[in-house]
Structure formats: structure tokens, C-alpha cells
Write an enzyme that holds these catalytic residues in place. Structure first.
Site, PDB file in Angstrom:
ATOM      1  CD  GLU A  82       2.731  -6.329   3.945  1.00 11.99           C
ATOM      2  OE1 GLU A  82       1.900  -5.414   4.133  1.00 11.99           O
ATOM      3  OE2 GLU A  82       3.276  -6.968   4.880  1.00 11.99           O
ATOM      4  CE  LYS A 113      -1.417  -5.213   5.825  1.00  7.70           C
ATOM      5  NZ  LYS A 113      -0.008  -4.870   6.139  1.00  7.70           N
ATOM      6  CB  CYS A 144       1.073  -8.417   6.641  1.00  6.02           C
ATOM      7  SG  CYS A 144       2.260  -8.390   8.031  1.00  6.02           S
TER       8      CYS A 144
END
Length: 722
Positions: A59, A128, A185
Site C-alpha cells: 500500500e 481504498k 488494507c
């Protein structure tokens, strides 16, 4: 099979539905995109050189995760986009997809993004969805979640119209089962991860670009999290996390990389490495597709969420499949899929298998209001294991083991070894033990049939063999009637698969079969496990070990090693002499001799046929793929990979595998189904399946094996040709 795959060499894992996947953890520098891009490109090329089709990076890897408010600096953001352009340009001529993390400005907002690059261009960008803003995380200070985005296409790295959004899938034209989705994540830590919808939309490879600082116990939790998500989604899951180079102002980083497939760990990186590193593994895309097809509730979930899946977009791209792949198949293929290689897991498998069989038999006895069981004891593996199950069941019911009525029934070919083992085993168990010589009744039946044996001619044909199996079964059922008992079956899963049982009698028929879902390779370990545990005492363990060392044999055709051969019934049908019990137990030479017939000479080695059975029954693979996997497990390249304690350490070349697989396919698909269509009740034991027509396997008895035999011809005749 698509033409692109069919043209690849047999030894290439891509030909058989595998894709090599890689997770890279580069050394980075905080807020230094030039350095980070160079590290990324180097690992990207390294993974591609190893045959990887997909390479995942951490990430925000092009900037580093720990930039904090530096993310709002235009110079850093400009440099990150330039770094992305550099990675995209580097992807030109590289036969792999790279997934890299960076911050991107879209619609006057900043997003934590994953960019998918291949063939010299950016294929798409995914923001994200869930931003952690608790504990040590403050992502909402710098970034917006995916829900704040308005645009569905953006200009980035010198390209216009690049797809943007969380609803993107990436599909390789040359490898149709490779369909990629990316989340970032925290996305996998929430109750319903975006990847769950992606899997329902068709993604088979789920990628997670993570930074994830390390704290005590977090590594184990990542394993559980990723493993469960891959299992639920029936997908491969690639998990990256940031490593050396991230700021340690308040946090530490271990650089853990994981590759899971449908709940199984394929590869894991060393943690706390001080240098750039990557891991690779070959994921079975076909396995995931078949599991979704087989498990109908996956399709039900698609239907339930159809509205949410309707807008998903697929980006197609070209992928040059490598003609040769370094290292062969990069995944562990267990030689014994029914038997764990790890000793601790093996013990647990044995314990649980016993418990399932015992519980099932206890329930059947309680429901039928019967407290006695009749069993034929041959001195071989299957009846030994069944007898052990019966003993445990009697203990559970609080009944004396004398309620087990054990009968050993020597015939024309019974060896002194197995007869002696039968008596020693029954004594160790403490069951009621009797011997019935079936030779007189068999000789009488052969005479009644007009069989040549009845006229004094030593003709040992199938009728001669099956008369013995039938006589044993007839005795057992009538004994059960006489003693108000049920007959316990002893035939195993391997024999049912190969049709190695006489229809309606012998190992095929009983009132309740405790072994029907247990393959021969597992039965060997179950018997060995009881011996090692010393559950029957010293002599009991000794006889169990002797049984394990005895050749598997039907003992139906006479040889010079048959027990008390001189006292056998004469070909004319009249009984001659005693039962032979005394000579069998008194003669050390007779009891040491192995049976004359060897089952595996006819049907092939059980250790290999059980392997073929597992992948045919559990996954429905074509014979050519089963052979490829068998060669990966049993071929010369597998030498030295396997721990001690497993049943055998043989090697099989591709030609030998092809031969035995041909035997398996013909017997399984062409000649044996009618026997499986009417098997007695029996408990299913393992996820590898059962062959009950009321359970895992329903098939017509008159099907043809032509398509399987045709595919068998696609297997090369030797290892060199592969």
C-alpha cells in the site's frame, strides 16, 4: 481448453489451469518515489522472470505509507504520478501484471489508490474504500474514501480515460480464469470486504495492497483473516505489507507477504527482512472455478446481490504466457491427499476419523435396538480397521467386547500368515472369536454348478473366486440372523472406486459399512496409529504392525503358501482334514509367508490410485491434469521432499502414472458404477468425498469412459516428452 493453453508444453503449469502469483516487498524510502519506483521495477522484473502473471506491491509503496501530512505536498504527489508512469513504461514487454500503491488526486480530492499496470499502460485504478481512523491510524486526515469519488475514468501517467473505481475487474484474454480485483488494507478488515462482492462478480485472484504495521499477535491474525476470506470467496488472495524503510517514529514494520488459495496457505515471506524480497506460488484457478460451480450457494449469493453486481466493469488485457516456467509447479502437492504429511495433523486426522466412524456405528446400533455385531476377520487391513472401530463402539456403549462376533473363514487360498494374524488380532481385541472353514461348502457349490474344480480340475477362474466371497457373506448374514446382530462391512473407498469387490457379496455388502468412505492409504495410517498408541497392548501392537507389513491380497487363488494346503477339500467336494487352525498357528514359516495374489498387480498401487481418486472425485479434474499433479507429487523432482512416517517413498515416472491412471479411469467410469449404485449405509468421513449414491456421487451405471480415455492420450509417454 483454450487454444493458447493447449499449445503450451505439458510440463507448463499454465496449461493445467494454474497461474503463478507473486507478492513483492521492496525496500523503500519515505517520500522518495524515484528510489521506490526503481525498487518496484526491479522486483517486478524479477517476479516476471520467475514466470509470475501477477505481482502485488505494498500500500502506497511508491510514496511510502508513513508520509503523514507530506501527502498534501504537490511535489510529492507529482513525483508519485511520475513514478507510476515509470512503472507503466517498465511493464512494456514484461509478461506480468503489476499492482502498485500510490496517492492520487481525483476530483480535487486525495485517494489512497492501487494502480494496475501491464503492457506499457495503466489498466485501471482502484481507490481504498475504508479508511482507518482509530488507534495509530489517521488516514482520514489526508485521504478520502472511495465513496467520495465522482469520476469513473481519470487521466494519469500520461493516459486519458483510465478506468477508476472499486468496481473494476481485470481479465487476461489468454488465461480466461485469471480475473483480478484489488482492495487496500483496511478493506479486508471490515465485516463485508469489497473483495466479497468482487468474487461474486467473478474475480478469482484478490489482491490486497497493505501497509499494516506490526504489533504482537498481529501476524497470526492476518493469517486467519486472509485465510478465511480466501476460503469464503473460493479465490486466491495476495496480501502484501510494508517492510524495511517505512518510518519507525511510532510504529514498526515486518513486511509480511501471504498467498492463500481457498483457505490454504501457498506461500509466506520471511518477516523483518532487511532487504527487498518476494514470494511466488502457483494458484489453481480451475480449482476455484470448479468449487464455485459445485457449491450452489455461491450462485445463490450472486442472485441475492445481483443489483450490487450489475455495474461492475471488466478490463481485458493481453498476457504473454511463458512457454517455460522456472522451477516446475510452485506449490506443494501432497502425495497422500487423504493423509496429512505433518505428524501432528496426521494424529488428529486419525483421531477424528475414528470418532466419526464410531459415532455413526453407535447411532446405528442404538437406533436398531441391536447390541451385537458380526464381522468377518481376514487378517488384512480393512477388516482389522473395522474391528478396531467396533471395539471402540462397544466401549462407548458400555457393552462387553464379546458382543463383537468375529469370524475368520479360511478358504482355498488363505495364507497361514493372515489366518494367524486374524486369531491374534481377535484375541488382542477381546471379541468373541470363531473359525469357520468354508472350503467344504465352496467345494460343494462348485460341484453343484458343474464347475471343472468339482471334477478334479484345478481351474481357478472368476467363478472359483466369487464362490468363496459369496460363501463368506452367506455365513455372515445367517450368523447375524442367528445371533440377532448386524453385519459390519469392511470394504473401503478405494475398492469401491476401482470396483474391486464382488457384487452383492464380500466387501460389497453388509448391514452397515464403517469403512466405505475411508481410502486404503488412510486405513493404513489408522491401523498404524492404533499400534503406535499401544491401545491394544504390546501383542496387539505387534500384530497390527504385522498386518501393515502384509501384502494386500484377496487370497482367492491357491498358491504354495496357502494355509494347511494338504487338508483342503478335495476337488470332488468332500471335506478333507481339519480346519487348519493348528497348522497355521504352529508353523512359523507358514505365518511368515506373504499371500500369493497381490491386488496391486491387477489394479495398480493404492497410493497412486488414491491420489487419482481424490482429484477425480473431489475436483472433477480431467485425467491429463490429474497426471500432471501426480507427477509433481510422485515424480523424480519430488524426491526428498517428504517427511518420514508416510506409507511409502516411491517415485513414479509419467509413463507409469499414465498406465495406472488409465486403469483407474476405465474401472471408475466404465465398469464399476453399478456396484456403487447399491452400497449399504455408511458414514461420510472426509471432504474428499464418498461414493454413496445418496451422498457425493450420483452417476449412471451405463455411462461411457470415452472422453476420459481420450484425454488420457494427451499425457506424454515419458518424462522427457513432458
Amino acid at each position: 481448453m483454450p487454444a493458447d493453453l493447449a499449445s503450451l508444453p505439458f510440463s507448463n503449469p499454465y496449461r493445467h489451469g494454474f497461474a503463478r502469483l507473486s507478492v513483492a516487498v521492496p525496500r523503500n524510502r519515505v517520500a522518495d518515489p524515484v528510489f521506490n519506483a526503481a525498487q518496484t521495477v526491479a522486483l517486478y522484473r524479477q517476479a516476471a522472470a520467475q514466470g509470475a502473471a501477477v505481482v502485488a506491491f505494498p500500500e502506497l509503496g511508491l510514496s511510502a505509507y508513513t508520509c503523514d501530512d507530506l501527502f498534501h505536498q504537490a511535489a510529492l504527489l507529482d513525483a508519485c504520478e511520475a513514478a507510476l508512469a515509470e512503472v507503466a513504461e517498465a511493464s512494456r514487454g514484461v509478461a506480468a501484471v503489476a499492482v502498485v500503491g500510490l496517492p492520487l488526486r481525483v476530483d480535487h480530492r486525495l485517494f489512497n489508490c492501487a494502480a494496475v499496470v501491464a503492457g506499457g499502460r495503466v489498466l485501471g485504478v482502484l481507490p481504498k474504500t475504508y479508511l482507518p481512523n482509530y488507534g495509530e491510524f489517521y488516514e482520514a486526515r489526508q485521504f478520502n474514501g472511495a465513496g467520495a469519488a465522482l469520476s469513473t475514468a481519470i487521466s494519469v501517467a500520461g493516459q486519458d480515460g483510465v478506468p477508476f473505481g472499486t468496481d473494476l475487474l481485470f481479465r487476461a484474454r489468454q488465461l480466461p480464469l485469471l480475473k483480478i480485483h484489488v482492495e487496500i488494507c483496511e478493506d479486508v478488515w471490515v465485516p463485508i470486504p469489497p473483495s466479497s462482492y468482487a468474487a461474486l462478480a467473478g474475480a478469482t485472484v484478490l489482491v490486497n495492497l497493505s501497509a499494516s504495521n506490526i504489533t504482537i499477535g498481529k501476524s497470526d491474525y492476518r493469517h486467519r483473516l486472509v485465510g478465511i476470506q480466501s476460503a469464503r470467496c473460493m479465490a486466491a488472495y495476495l496480501y502484501s505489507s510494508a517492510g524495511v524503510g517505512e518510518s519507525t517514529t511510532d510504529l514498526a514494520w515486518d513486511g509480511q507477504a501471504l498467498i492463500y488459495e481457498s483457505g490454504d496457505l501457498l506461500a509466506e515471506s520471511a518477516r523483518f527482512a532487511t532487504h527487498s524480497h518476494l514470494i511466488c506460488a502457483d494458484a489453481d484457478l480451475e480449482r476455484m472455478s470448479r468449487e464455485r460451480m459445485r457449491q450452489g450457494t455461491f450462485g445463490d449469493s450472486v442472485e441475492k446481490h445481483r443489483a450490487a453486481l450489475a455495474g461492475w466493469r471488466t478490463v481485458d488485457f493481453d498476457l504473454d504466457l511463458p512457454r517455460s516456467v522456472p522451477g516446475g509447479l510452485l506449490r506443494r502437492v501432497e502425495r497422500f491427499p487423504y493423509v496429512p504429511a505433518d505428524a501432528t495433523h496426521r494424529d488428529e486426522r486419525c483421531r477424528e476419523t475414528f470418532s466419526i466412524q464410531v459415532q455413526a456405528l453407535v447411532q446405528r446400533l442404538e437406533a436398531s435396538r441391536i447390541n451385537k455385531v458380526v464381522i468377518g476377520v481376514s487378517g488384512g487391513l480393512d477388516s482389522t480397521h473395522a474391528l478396531l472401530v467396533l471395539a471402540r463402539a462397544m466401549d462407548r456403549l458400555g457393552l462387553p467386547r464379546s458382543h463383537i462376533l468375529g469370524f475368520t473363514m479360511p478358504g482355498f487360498a488363505t495364507s497361514g500368515r493372515t489366518l494367524a494374524q486374524s486369531h491374534r488380532l481377535m484375541a488382542a481385541i477381546g471379541c468373541t472369536a470363531r473359525e469357520i472353514d468354508i472350503r467344504p461348502s465352496c467345494a460343494q457349490m462348485l460341484a453343484d454348478l458343474g464347475h471343472p474344480y468339482g471334477r478334479g480340475e484345478p481351474v481357478y477362474d472368476i467363478t472359483f473366486e466369487n464362490v468363496q466371497a459369496g460363501e463368506r457373506t452367506s455365513h455372515l448374514f445367517r450368523l447375524a440372523n442367528f445371533h440377532n446382530a448386524i453385519v459390519a462391512g469392511t470394504g473401503d473407498l478405494s475398492e469401491l472406486a476401482l470396483g474391486w469387490c464382488t457384487y452383492g457379496v464380500g466387501d460389497h455388502m453388509s448391514h452397515y459399512n464403517v469403512n466405505a468412505s475411508v481410502p486404503k492409504t488412510l486405513i493404513k495410517h489408522l491401523v498404524g496409529w492404533v499400534a503406535q498408541q499401544g491401545l491394544l497392548g504390546g501383542d496387539g501392537s505387534a500384530v497390527l504392525q504385522a498386518i501393515l507389513e502384509t501384502e494386500v491380497s484377496p487370497e482367492l487363488v491357491p498358491t504354495g503358501e496357502s494355509f494347511d494346503a494338504g487338508s483342503a477339500a478335495s476337488p470332488g467336494g468332500a471335506p478333507a482334514g481339519s480346519s487348519g487352525k493348528e497348522s497355521a498357528t504352529a508353523s512359523g514359516g507358514a505365518s511368515a509367508a506373504q499371500p500369493g495374489q497381490r491386488t496391486e498387480d491387477t489394479i495398480g498401487p493404492y497410493e497412486l490410485q488414491d491420489f487419482h481418486l481424490y482429484y477425480t472425485l473431489r475436483y472433477g479434474y480431467r485425467p491429463s491434469k490429474v497426471a500432471y499433479l501426480a507427477h509433481a507429487a510422485w515424480g523424480d523432482r519430488a524426491r526428498g521432499r517428504w517427511p518420514d512416517g508416510l506409507p511409502a517413498h516411491n517415485q513414479y515416472g509419467l509413463a507409469e502414472i499414465k498406465k495406472h491412471l488409465g486403469t483407474f479411469c476405465w474401472r471408475f467410469f466404465q465398469t464399476s458404477q453399478f456396484k456403487r449404485s447399491c452400497v449399504p449405509n455408511a458414514p461420510k468421513v472426509g471432504s474428499g468425498g464418498s461414493l454413496s449414491p445418496r451422498g457425493d456421487w450420483r452417476a449412471p451405471s451405463d455411462a461411457e469412459a470415452a472422453v476420459w480415455m481420450a484425454d488420457l492420450q494427451r499425457i506424454p509417454d515419458g518424462d522427457d516428452a513432458a
